[in-house]
Design a protein around this motif. Sequence first.
Motif, mmCIF file in Angstrom:
data_model
loop_
_atom_site.group_PDB
_atom_site.id
_atom_site.type_symbol
_atom_site.label_atom_id
_atom_site.label_comp_id
_atom_site.label_asym_id
_atom_site.label_seq_id
_atom_site.Cartn_x
_atom_site.Cartn_y
_atom_site.Cartn_z
ATOM 1 N N LEU A 24 -11.788 4.874 -3.096
ATOM 2 C CA LEU A 24 -11.124 3.581 -3.230
ATOM 3 C C LEU A 24 -12.105 2.473 -2.896
ATOM 4 O O LEU A 24 -12.657 2.437 -1.783
ATOM 5 N N VAL A 65 -10.443 4.711 -7.706
ATOM 6 C CA VAL A 65 -9.635 3.487 -7.758
ATOM 7 C C VAL A 65 -10.584 2.316 -7.515
ATOM 8 O O VAL A 65 -11.065 2.110 -6.395
ATOM 9 N N PRO A 101 -3.891 -2.498 -10.274
ATOM 10 C CA PRO A 101 -2.914 -2.264 -9.201
ATOM 11 C C PRO A 101 -1.507 -1.967 -9.707
ATOM 12 O O PRO A 101 -0.731 -1.297 -9.006
ATOM 13 N N ILE A 139 -3.305 -1.857 -2.015
ATOM 14 C CA ILE A 139 -4.247 -0.764 -1.746
ATOM 15 C C ILE A 139 -3.854 0.049 -0.515
ATOM 16 O O ILE A 139 -4.052 1.272 -0.477
ATOM 17 N N TYR A 144 -0.596 1.778 -9.645
ATOM 18 C CA TYR A 144 -0.595 2.570 -8.418
ATOM 19 C C TYR A 144 0.695 3.372 -8.246
ATOM 20 O O TYR A 144 0.677 4.563 -7.922
ATOM 21 N N LEU A 195 -1.068 2.361 -1.525
ATOM 22 C CA LEU A 195 -1.608 3.460 -2.325
ATOM 23 C C LEU A 195 -2.299 4.475 -1.427
ATOM 24 O O LEU A 195 -2.113 5.693 -1.583
#
Length: 501
Positions: free
Chosen positions: A5, A97, A143, A13, A146, A16
């Motif tokens: 990530l 990601v 995003p 984030i 996600y 996720l």
Amino acid sequence: MRALLSVTDKTGIVELARGLESLGVELVSTGGTYKQIADAGVDVIEIDKITNFPEILEGRVKTLSPYVHGGILYKRDSEEHVHTVEELGIKPIDIVVVNLYEFQKALESKDPDNIIENIDIGGPSMVRSAAKNHKDVLIVTDPEDYEDLLDRLKNNNIDLAYRQKLAMKAYSLTAYYDSIIARYFQDLTGEEANYKTYGFKKEEELRYGENPGQGAALYNDTYVKGLLDTAEVIHGKKMSYNNYNDLNPAVELAKELGDRAVVALKHQSPCGVAVGSDIYDSYIKAYECDSQSIFGGIVAVNGVIDVKTAQKMSEIFLEIIAARDFEEEALEILSKKKNVRLVKIDFDVDSVKEEIRYLNGKVLIQEKDFAEDEVNIVTETKPSDEDIADLLFAQKVVKYVKSNAIVVAKGKKTLGCGAGQQSRVWALESIKDHFPERDFEGAVLASDAFFPFSDTVEMANDMGIKSIIEPGGSIRDQDSIDACNKYGISMVFSKARHFKH
């Protein structure tokens, strides 16, 4: 599974990361992303524990490592690839990601050093690597994906079609990103390569295109800021394909004519244009030019719409009224009409410099027509200062009328716009025939191109036209000049042709 990530846009984030952690996915992260995830109490490994090398060169090099790209790019069904990564101690990275540095935002700073530092290198490299190996690696750049990713992982619903969709979005992002960088360097150097790149970002799906059977969407060219970037719909239904298509030339012409200009437009061509003593005077004059065609049309106003003007506008149906602003009471009056779209436009924004037309497999790109019209008097009779002002006004309008085009005007008010004819004399004829009772005595005439014959001058004389502006350049220019001299009409050559096809 292991996920890497590393995001600039940190929307969602942490959520996720928590979701991936709950599914048993090992997390690796970089810089600010690592800190945000770790501070949220999620178990995450910092990138240098994977690369066995610290970030260097102020962060320019942190993921450019075989321990990262080897873990992303090796083919899981290749014995040779598997043997290589195992021998080198490279662990797999199954989910990437990533989104990219905000180069677009850096452009606003006008700081060359800041702009260059915001050219992302590691991000696009990881995105492209993961997208290339999409059969084995999930690449997530948006995003908004996600939640779907977590749901699919929970339900073991990861198929090739989904992987290909994510790869498509990934390559679209890097292509868009690189297009902005390329355009920056083109502007910086004043040079162009053989490859012309544009990046467009979707704003919305439209109900349909020009006709109900055609799909359509609205995209934004984020590299430039044009007039329609400032458009704010403050009342009415969503804009349609045709609305945007018609609004564009209306506001461009209103901007070019300056303060107090009012442009009424129908199907891509002006039907009434005026610059009066105030906004109400301008609107009345534009309306009077063609009170039939303006119905259901577009009106662009380079000024603030007052109560008196709003009351007059509300008497007919207009698709769009675009203006710098609306007085509060004027807005209340116009908002009572549910079907009209009221749009605020910042006319102080510069117009874009290019026009693009997509053909069937070819693309035409040209500079916009900003050619300045000259005043070269070629006849014995000389135009007055008032005539010249009207001639230049009419010539600005004719640039926006479909060719072959003729505009007749008087007192900075159009008396007729002849558009889209195969013959220039037919364009003038259409004005004469459409308004048989109109008094054209003392008006001026503008043409978008030269007269190949003197027939347009002959008809202009019959109508009472006193002065003409046209580019000149015909091998038979003298025929038209002689005809003007015969009838005492003044003629000016502008040296600028204004075809609009």
